[in-house]
Design a protein around this motif. Structure first.
Motif, PDB file in Angstrom:
ATOM      1  N   GLN A  22      36.921  41.114  36.007  1.00 41.66           N
ATOM      2  CA  GLN A  22      37.543  40.037  36.759  1.00 41.66           C
ATOM      3  C   GLN A  22      36.839  39.768  38.085  1.00 41.66           C
ATOM      4  N   GLU A  57      38.849  38.241  28.048  1.00 35.52           N
ATOM      5  CA  GLU A  57      38.631  37.893  29.452  1.00 35.52           C
ATOM      6  C   GLU A  57      37.175  37.501  29.698  1.00 35.52           C
ATOM      7  N   SER A  78      38.442  46.515  33.437  1.00 41.14           N
ATOM      8  CA  SER A  78      39.111  45.219  33.556  1.00 41.14           C
ATOM      9  C   SER A  78      38.940  44.631  34.951  1.00 41.14           C
TER      10      SER A  78
END
Length: 325
Positions: free
Chosen positions: A129, A162, A125
């Motif tokens: 990002q 995402e 994650s």
């Protein structure tokens, strides 16, 4: 910074390709070789082919802090690819070896992984990002990336959400290779993610895991019903099938007829050409089929693409397009 193509969790590894000089490979025995080559394998070849089509390529992945990681990063850097998103696991190593006999039409992959080689949900994650935004984000292998034991109960569909939010077009290759079905939780997470996918790029085995055993056109229709904007299905090196949700029809074209030397990297070349060539789906599928075929015949080369030969061959394949009703 924006790049053309970001390959996410692409299972980067070096291939050690060995060409036996004797009667071939025999299980459990060493074979003398007339040639050996270490080259960046897996999605590194996808990136290489996309770069030949003029795309700027970056990676988000983890490799060992060893000779194999060094070779992979050095070769990608030498090709002009952005490697700052490739993280090193200090003290860890990974060996993934492809042994290919040029006199046959197949390859054997032997892979070993350290027992504690696991990427955590937080690591992946955070990497997503922190990665640069991209025109195309290509998740090279859902199951290799997100089906590790430590992630079997993680909300991995959130990772795809995402990726979809941060980048232009999202391409997903399920790429399920181990024996047996995927963990039920991860299969459910994959299905939840499909409405966030712009181009789903399975083979027939991946499709069977998601929608069952059917003929390829029906698999494409059923996969489109799960929510992706488009599906491009490869069927054993013979044809490629595709459809788009806003159209509903299914088409296919054949691959080129070539003298196959080695099928290693054909699927990776297909993906690199599909995202590297053009946004027009029929044309990109034709170019991808021709590119993959030329890869199996060791005829693709390292120069800029598409060249005149590839344009001609792709146009010939496109002329053989069929609609499946």
């Amino acid at each position: 910074m924006t790049v053309d193509l970001l390959l996410i969790n692409p299972f980067l590894h070096p291939d050690l390709v060995v060409y036996p000089s004797g009667p071939g490979l025999v299980e459990g025995r060493l074979a003398p070789a007339y040639k050996q080559d270490i080259r960046a394998g897996g999605a590194a070849y996808t990136g290489k082919v996309a770069a030949q089509f003029g795309r700027s390529v970056s990676y988000l992945d983890w490799v060992g802090d060893d000779m194999f990681g060094n070779v992979t990063i050095a070769q990608l850097s030498a090709m002009g690819h952005e490697t700052s998103g490739i993280h090193r696991y200090t003290g860890q190593h990974m060996v993934c070896v492809s042994v290919a006999d040029s006199r046959s039409q197949g390859a054997t992959m032997v892979a070993t992984y350290p027992p504690d080689w696991q990427r955590s949900f937080a690591e992946i994650s955070d990497g997503i990002q922190g990665a640069p935004s991209a025109t195309d984000a290509y998740v090279y292998s859902w199951f290799w990336s997100f089906a590790h034991p430590d992630l079997q109960e993680a909300p991995t569909a959130e990772l795809m959400a995402e990726i979809h939010r941060r980048h232009g077009r999202t391409v997903l290759d399920p790429n399920w290779k181990p024996d047996g079905p995927p963990p039920p939780h991860e299969l459910a997470e994959l299905r939840k993610s499909l409405p966030l996918v712009d181009v789903l790029l399975p083979n027939t085995r991946d499709a069977s895991l998601l929608v069952g055993d059917h003929d390829p056109p029906e698999q494409v229709r059923r996969l489109l019903g799960l929510g992706p904007a488009a599906v491009v299905l490869t069927a054993g090196g013979t044809r490629a099938y595709w459809g788009e949700a806003n159209d509903g029809r299914v088409y296919s074209i054949p691959t080129l007829q070539v003298d196959v030397i080695d099928t290693t990297g054909a699927g990776d070349a297909f993906g690199g050409a599909l995202v590297g060539a053009t946004r027009d789906l029929p044309s990109s599928v034709a170019i991808a089929c021709a590119t993959a075929s030329l890869t199996t015949a060791a005829l693709l080369g390292d120069g800029p693409l598409p060249n005149d030969s590839l344009r001609t061959q792709s146009a010939q394949l496109l002329a053989e397009m069929e609609e499946h009703r």
